[in-house]
Design a protein around this motif. Structure first.
Motif, PDB file in Angstrom:
ATOM      1  N   UNK A 135       0.866  -1.176   0.000  1.00  0.00           N
ATOM      2  CA  UNK A 135       0.000   0.000   0.000  1.00  0.00           C
ATOM      3  C   UNK A 135       0.907   1.233   0.000  1.00  0.00           C
ATOM      4  N   UNK A 136       0.685   2.141  -0.933  1.00  0.00           N
ATOM      5  CA  UNK A 136       1.564   3.300  -1.098  1.00  0.00           C
ATOM      6  C   UNK A 136       0.937   4.595  -0.574  1.00  0.00           C
ATOM      7  N   UNK A 137       0.057   4.475   0.400  1.00  0.00           N
ATOM      8  CA  UNK A 137      -0.674   5.645   0.878  1.00  0.00           C
ATOM      9  C   UNK A 137       0.249   6.693   1.496  1.00  0.00           C
ATOM     10  N   UNK A 138       1.243   6.269   2.230  1.00  0.00           N
ATOM     11  CA  UNK A 138       2.162   7.226   2.856  1.00  0.00           C
ATOM     12  C   UNK A 138       2.799   8.123   1.796  1.00  0.00           C
ATOM     13  N   UNK A 187      -2.093   3.679  -5.577  1.00  0.00           N
ATOM     14  CA  UNK A 187      -2.288   3.328  -4.169  1.00  0.00           C
ATOM     15  C   UNK A 187      -1.737   1.957  -3.808  1.00  0.00           C
ATOM     16  N   UNK A 188      -1.771   1.037  -4.754  1.00  0.00           N
ATOM     17  CA  UNK A 188      -1.390  -0.354  -4.475  1.00  0.00           C
ATOM     18  C   UNK A 188      -0.367  -0.803  -5.509  1.00  0.00           C
ATOM     19  N   UNK A 189       0.610  -1.561  -5.039  1.00  0.00           N
ATOM     20  CA  UNK A 189       1.605  -2.114  -5.945  1.00  0.00           C
ATOM     21  C   UNK A 189       1.851  -3.563  -5.563  1.00  0.00           C
ATOM     22  N   UNK A 228       2.280  12.158   1.299  1.00  0.00           N
ATOM     23  CA  UNK A 228       3.455  13.032   1.383  1.00  0.00           C
ATOM     24  C   UNK A 228       3.675  13.839   0.111  1.00  0.00           C
ATOM     25  N   UNK A 229       3.310  13.281  -1.037  1.00  0.00           N
ATOM     26  CA  UNK A 229       3.534  13.959  -2.318  1.00  0.00           C
ATOM     27  C   UNK A 229       2.314  14.711  -2.836  1.00  0.00           C
ATOM     28  N   UNK A 237      -2.748   2.963   9.848  1.00  0.00           N
ATOM     29  CA  UNK A 237      -2.372   1.567   9.566  1.00  0.00           C
ATOM     30  C   UNK A 237      -2.056   1.371   8.087  1.00  0.00           C
ATOM     31  N   UNK A 238      -2.887   1.963   7.225  1.00  0.00           N
ATOM     32  CA  UNK A 238      -2.633   1.888   5.781  1.00  0.00           C
ATOM     33  C   UNK A 238      -1.281   2.519   5.448  1.00  0.00           C
TER      34      UNK A 238
END
Length: 73
Positions: free
Chosen positions: A6-9, A66-68, A13-14, A37-38
């Protein structure tokens, strides 16, 4: 072997509007702890409705933002 990341952080940030996790929680109606948590990648169960709310709030049209799927080390 691959795992879901999950690439939410990184997305938060960007984001051009300098959002915080608290802002995103307010925008989506998702609990702040769940957003956290995500962002930390500690969620083991992904709620599709949450992903939809996050994508809509952040104007994401490609779920790969969002997801990889990454190779597990």
């Amino acid at each position: 072997m691959f795992e879901v990341k999950i690439k939410l952080k990184e997305v938060i940030e960007n984001h051009p509007n300098k959002l915080t996790q608290k802002d995103l929680a307010r925008m989506t109606g998702i609990r702040e702890a769940t957003i956290s948590d995500f962002a930390r990648g500690s969620r083991t169960v992904i709620n599709i409705e949450h992903l939809q709310k996050i994508a809509n709030a952040l104007n994401i049209t490609d779920i790969r933002e969002l997801i990889d799927l990454v190779e597990k080390e």
